[in-house]
Write an enzyme that holds these catalytic residues in place. Structure first.
Site, PDB file in Angstrom:
ATOM      1  N   SER A 129       0.840  -1.200   0.000  1.00 51.84           N
ATOM      2  CA  SER A 129       0.000   0.000   0.000  1.00 51.84           C
ATOM      3  C   SER A 129       0.872   1.246   0.000  1.00 51.84           C
ATOM      4  O   SER A 129       1.893   1.298   0.699  1.00 51.84           O
ATOM      5  CB  SER A 129      -0.900   0.021   1.235  1.00 51.84           C
ATOM      6  OG  SER A 129      -1.569   1.270   1.353  1.00 51.84           O
ATOM      7  N   TYR A 156      -3.466  -1.574   9.641  1.00 47.30           N
ATOM      8  CA  TYR A 156      -3.294  -2.015   8.251  1.00 47.30           C
ATOM      9  C   TYR A 156      -1.959  -1.528   7.686  1.00 47.30           C
ATOM     10  O   TYR A 156      -1.201  -2.292   7.085  1.00 47.30           O
ATOM     11  CB  TYR A 156      -4.463  -1.490   7.425  1.00 47.30           C
ATOM     12  CG  TYR A 156      -4.324  -1.664   5.933  1.00 47.30           C
ATOM     13  CD1 TYR A 156      -4.631  -2.872   5.320  1.00 47.30           C
ATOM     14  CD2 TYR A 156      -3.898  -0.601   5.127  1.00 47.30           C
ATOM     15  CE1 TYR A 156      -4.511  -3.030   3.948  1.00 47.30           C
ATOM     16  CE2 TYR A 156      -3.786  -0.745   3.762  1.00 47.30           C
ATOM     17  CZ  TYR A 156      -4.086  -1.956   3.171  1.00 47.30           C
ATOM     18  OH  TYR A 156      -3.957  -2.097   1.805  1.00 47.30           O
ATOM     19  N   LYS A 194       1.416  -3.648   6.409  1.00 54.43           N
ATOM     20  CA  LYS A 194       1.968  -3.546   5.061  1.00 54.43           C
ATOM     21  C   LYS A 194       3.432  -3.112   5.098  1.00 54.43           C
ATOM     22  O   LYS A 194       4.244  -3.542   4.270  1.00 54.43           O
ATOM     23  CB  LYS A 194       1.144  -2.576   4.220  1.00 54.43           C
ATOM     24  CG  LYS A 194      -0.242  -3.092   3.866  1.00 54.43           C
ATOM     25  CD  LYS A 194      -0.196  -4.366   3.037  1.00 54.43           C
ATOM     26  CE  LYS A 194      -1.578  -4.769   2.542  1.00 54.43           C
ATOM     27  NZ  LYS A 194      -1.552  -6.024   1.740  1.00 54.43           N
TER      28      LYS A 194
END
Length: 267
Positions: free
Chosen positions: A160, A173, A177
């Protein structure tokens, strides 16, 4: 195997490859699977909940003369992953040559509902780490015997651009990543002598997937206006970059993170 032999075997044409895409029943995973099917690679379409969509995709590929099988597995469960690789080998009679780690553990992409830094619990982080790092660890370890058998392997992790530009408070999140990017680089260093290349492709908001379907048009337009190329990345554009890392064109590339967002984030 010498380094020269490993380099040569890493140039396996896409139409000779067996590609496993995790979380390929829907969303960007489905677009990635379709991009590989267009290149005539054999497909292992992994899913956990999207059985109907995964089976429909596999059938559509076969109807066009391609090779595809849909296999259910929770990629955070190492035993389920081992069974998936065994089933794929039985289906195609050869090992998986490329793994795309795309599956995402349950997550709500809604910045207004995410917990702020002073409230989020570490359990949220562990859930995301299990889904990002844990799943990638499982698939790579399950793939290694096959990679060694064919003398090469390709791992593409999906990242991401929030790691470089954390504009939305997806703390758990984004941290997962970032850890996956670290794993990409350390695994690339460790597995390179075995002819295995490990890279990452990182995107931002895509126009449009299941995850971004509720995004207002004005948000897409605002992001497009900030990119040098003037539009928001599509799932198809993103998938093309993933295919590149499995192709012979990238045979000298490993340990890299390619941000595919029309230039929104640079560096």
């Amino acid at each position: 195997m010498s380094n020269a032999q490993a380099f040569t075997s890493s140039a396996m044409p896409l139409d000779q490859q067996i590609v496993l895409v995790t979380g390929a029943g829907r969303g960007v995973g489905s677009s990635i699977a379709k991009a590989f099917a267009h290149e005539e690679a054999a497909l292992v379409i992994n899913y956990r909940y999207s059985a109907e969509a995964a089976e429909e995709l596999a059938e559509a590929v076969r109807a066009r003369g391609g090779r595809a099988v849909a296999i259910e597995a929770d990629v955070t469960d190492s035993r389920a992953v081992d069974a998936m690789f065994a089933a794929a080998h039985a289906e195609f009679g050869a090992p998986v040559s490329t793994v795309v780690n795309n599956a995402l553990v349950d997550f709500s992409f809604n910045g207004e509902e995410r917990q702020p830094a002073d409230e989020i619990d570490f359990s949220d982080f562990t859930d995301q780490f299990r889904g990002a790092v844990g799943a990638a660890l499982n698939t790579v370890q399950a793939a290694m015997s096959g990679f060694r058998e064919i003398g090469s392997g390709r791992v593409i992790n999906i990242g991401s651009n929030l790691v470089q530009n954390p504009v939305v408070p997806y703390h758990d999140y984004t941290a997962a990543k970032a850890a996956l990017l670290s794993l990409t680089r350390t695994f690339a260093k460790d597995l390179g002598p075995s002819g295995v290349r490990v890279n990452m492709v990182s995107g931002g908001l895509l126009r449009t997937t299941d995850a971004s379907s509720a995004t207002p048009e004005e948000v897409f337009d605002q992001i497009a206006a900030q990119t040098p190329l003037g539009h928001v990345t599509t799932p198809e554009e993103f998938a093309s970059a993933v295919v590149f890392f499995a192709s012979p064109a990238s045979r000298a590339v490993t340990g890299q993170n390619l941000v595919v967002d029309n230039g929104l984030v640079m560096g």
